[in-house]
Motif scaffolding. Structure first.
Motif, PDB file in Angstrom:
ATOM      1  N   ARG A  69      -6.718 -43.167 -13.952  1.00 17.21           N
ATOM      2  CA  ARG A  69      -7.140 -43.811 -15.187  1.00 17.21           C
ATOM      3  C   ARG A  69      -7.419 -42.761 -16.269  1.00 17.21           C
ATOM      4  NH1 ARG A  69      -9.441 -48.878 -16.583  1.00 17.21           N
ATOM      5  NH2 ARG A  69      -9.542 -49.500 -14.394  1.00 17.21           N
ATOM      6  N   LEU A  70      -6.846 -42.967 -17.436  1.00 20.07           N
ATOM      7  CA  LEU A  70      -7.013 -42.029 -18.544  1.00 20.07           C
ATOM      8  C   LEU A  70      -8.405 -42.190 -19.142  1.00 20.07           C
ATOM      9  CD1 LEU A  70      -5.380 -39.961 -20.297  1.00 20.07           C
ATOM     10  CD2 LEU A  70      -4.891 -41.872 -21.825  1.00 20.07           C
ATOM     11  N   ARG A  71      -9.105 -41.084 -19.242  1.00 18.64           N
ATOM     12  CA  ARG A  71     -10.444 -41.124 -19.836  1.00 18.64           C
ATOM     13  C   ARG A  71     -10.337 -41.293 -21.340  1.00 18.64           C
ATOM     14  NH1 ARG A  71     -13.637 -36.002 -17.560  1.00 18.64           N
ATOM     15  NH2 ARG A  71     -15.308 -37.014 -18.735  1.00 18.64           N
ATOM     16  N   ALA A  72     -11.280 -42.019 -21.924  1.00 17.49           N
ATOM     17  CA  ALA A  72     -11.260 -42.299 -23.366  1.00 17.49           C
ATOM     18  C   ALA A  72     -11.797 -41.101 -24.136  1.00 17.49           C
ATOM     19  CB  ALA A  72     -12.065 -43.552 -23.670  1.00 17.49           C
ATOM     20  N   GLU A  73     -11.076 -40.002 -24.031  1.00 19.99           N
ATOM     21  CA  GLU A  73     -11.399 -38.794 -24.804  1.00 19.99           C
ATOM     22  C   GLU A  73     -10.159 -37.913 -24.834  1.00 19.99           C
ATOM     23  OE1 GLU A  73     -13.352 -35.851 -21.474  1.00 19.99           O
ATOM     24  OE2 GLU A  73     -14.677 -37.340 -22.409  1.00 19.99           O
ATOM     25  N   PRO A  74      -9.903 -37.260 -25.982  1.00 18.20           N
ATOM     26  CA  PRO A  74      -8.735 -36.375 -26.065  1.00 18.20           C
ATOM     27  C   PRO A  74      -8.859 -35.225 -25.079  1.00 18.20           C
ATOM     28  CG  PRO A  74      -9.571 -36.919 -28.248  1.00 18.20           C
ATOM     29  CD  PRO A  74     -10.605 -37.402 -27.266  1.00 18.20           C
ATOM     30  N   GLY A  75      -7.716 -34.738 -24.619  1.00 22.03           N
ATOM     31  CA  GLY A  75      -7.700 -33.615 -23.694  1.00 22.03           C
ATOM     32  C   GLY A  75      -6.605 -32.632 -24.065  1.00 22.03           C
ATOM     33  N   PRO A  76      -6.658 -31.403 -23.551  1.00 20.07           N
ATOM     34  CA  PRO A  76      -5.670 -30.384 -23.905  1.00 20.07           C
ATOM     35  C   PRO A  76      -4.264 -30.681 -23.405  1.00 20.07           C
ATOM     36  CG  PRO A  76      -7.105 -29.606 -22.139  1.00 20.07           C
ATOM     37  CD  PRO A  76      -7.682 -30.888 -22.628  1.00 20.07           C
ATOM     38  N   ASP A  77      -4.137 -31.652 -22.487  1.00 20.60           N
ATOM     39  CA  ASP A  77      -2.811 -32.010 -21.990  1.00 20.60           C
ATOM     40  C   ASP A  77      -2.055 -32.909 -22.949  1.00 20.60           C
ATOM     41  OD1 ASP A  77      -4.537 -34.125 -21.633  1.00 20.60           O
ATOM     42  OD2 ASP A  77      -4.078 -34.439 -19.517  1.00 20.60           O
ATOM     43  N   ARG A  78      -2.718 -33.317 -24.062  1.00 20.66           N
ATOM     44  CA  ARG A  78      -2.086 -34.149 -25.074  1.00 20.66           C
ATOM     45  C   ARG A  78      -2.313 -33.547 -26.454  1.00 20.66           C
ATOM     46  NH1 ARG A  78      -5.913 -38.310 -23.501  1.00 20.66           N
ATOM     47  NH2 ARG A  78      -6.533 -36.602 -22.112  1.00 20.66           N
ATOM     48  N   GLY A  79      -1.216 -33.301 -27.166  1.00 20.87           N
ATOM     49  CA  GLY A  79      -1.294 -32.801 -28.530  1.00 20.87           C
ATOM     50  C   GLY A  79      -0.832 -33.868 -29.499  1.00 20.87           C
ATOM     51  N   VAL A  80      -1.223 -33.744 -30.765  1.00 18.42           N
ATOM     52  CA  VAL A  80      -0.863 -34.771 -31.749  1.00 18.42           C
ATOM     53  C   VAL A  80      -0.521 -34.123 -33.084  1.00 18.42           C
ATOM     54  CG1 VAL A  80      -3.289 -35.149 -32.423  1.00 18.42           C
ATOM     55  CG2 VAL A  80      -1.592 -36.957 -32.802  1.00 18.42           C
ATOM     56  N   VAL A  81       0.469 -34.686 -33.763  1.00 17.36           N
ATOM     57  CA  VAL A  81       0.861 -34.271 -35.112  1.00 17.36           C
ATOM     58  C   VAL A  81       0.928 -35.532 -35.963  1.00 17.36           C
ATOM     59  CG1 VAL A  81       2.625 -33.200 -36.565  1.00 17.36           C
ATOM     60  CG2 VAL A  81       2.180 -32.297 -34.267  1.00 17.36           C
ATOM     61  N   PHE A  82       0.229 -35.502 -37.109  1.00 18.56           N
ATOM     62  CA  PHE A  82       0.182 -36.646 -37.997  1.00 18.56           C
ATOM     63  C   PHE A  82       1.155 -36.471 -39.163  1.00 18.56           C
ATOM     64  CE2 PHE A  82      -4.047 -36.253 -36.072  1.00 18.56           C
ATOM     65  CZ  PHE A  82      -4.179 -37.506 -35.502  1.00 18.56           C
TER      66      PHE A  82
END
Length: 262
Positions: A69-82
């Motif tokens: 289950r994915l925890r409801a907090e960002p982690g270093p395994d996911r990056g994002v570009v807006f």
């Protein structure tokens, strides 16, 4: 042999009070895929990305990462570009990228010193070289073009070596020529880094050009008297074969018109 599942959405709903944004979202995302996400405004595309990032949790259902289950907090395994360049205007290009390493490796002070800082600067410079900013290490964002600022934002996202990269309209504010350059860059980085990419775009042709799979989000059910009571889901799911022509299917023609008119 099929690629392992990286992300799994199991009967996911997102509700804000009596407003339903997403409903009955059930799908798997394979490791190493490039998933393009299209749909009209308000169809829950960015909400879907926020679930993956961990910025919010589903109201019902489960989001799994590698079966957990994915925890409801960002982690270093996911990056994002807006779409709008999320860079620090008071820092040089190099310092923008080094900052991510400092936060990860010195979470209390937020600063690295001595050999550790030199190593971080070398690593950041190498990442900037990968996105074509070798000659802009000491340049501030205000001195960079839109395309160069987006390259910097991508370097920021990739410096912590995420497995999953989330792109929210990353090229929407760029001129057509620059946009084509960014298409080539993101494709190269996706392959070189073995990324799993989820990209929201309003450009349906772009979605089919870049993706290995296209998801179209929209509402299956509508109530003119209470439009907020039904949410969106993945109404179309197109796996793409690199050997086949990348044409937009006829089923998406009405959706393409609706998006173009927004």
């Amino acid at each position: 042999m099929a690629a392992p599942v990286a992300l799994s959405f199991q009967d996911v709903w997102v509700e804000y009070g009596d407003k339903i944004v997403l409903e009955k979202v059930t799908l798997d995302v394979a490791e190493g895929s490039f998933v393009s996400i299209v749909g009209p405004s308000g169809a829950g595309k960015s909400t879907f990305l926020r679930l993956t990032l961990g910025q919010e949790a589903p109201s019902r259902g489960r989001v799994l990462l590698d079966g957990e289950r994915l925890r409801a907090e960002p982690g270093p395994d996911r990056g994002v570009v807006f779409q709008r360049y999320s860079v620090f205007p008071h820092m040089s290009a190099l310092d923008n990228v080094v900052f991510g390493l400092e936060c990860a490796r010195a979470p209390i002070l937020g600063r690295l010193f001595g050999a550790a800082r030199r190593a971080a600067r070398d690593e950041a410079a190498a990442m900037l070289a990968q996105v074509g900013l070798t000659d802009a290490l000491d340049v501030y964002p205000r001195e960079l073009s839109g395309g160069m600022q987006q390259r910097l934002a991508i370097a920021q996202a990739l410096i912590k070596r995420p497995r999953i990269l989330l792109l929210d309209e990353p090229f929407g504010a760029l001129d057509p020529g620059v946009r084509l350059d960014m298409h080539a860059l993101i494709t190269e980085l996706w392959r070189d880094h073995g990324l799993t990419i989820l990209m929201v775009t309003h450009d349906i042709k772009e979605a089919f050009k870049l993706g290995t799979r296209v998801l179209a989000f929209d509402k299956r059910r509508r109530d003119p008297q209470a439009p907020h009571r039904y949410g969106s889901t993945a109404v179309y799911d197109f796996p793409l074969d690199d050997k086949a022509p990348r044409a937009v299917p006829a089923e998406l023609a009405p959706l393409a018109v609706a998006v173009a008119e927004e």
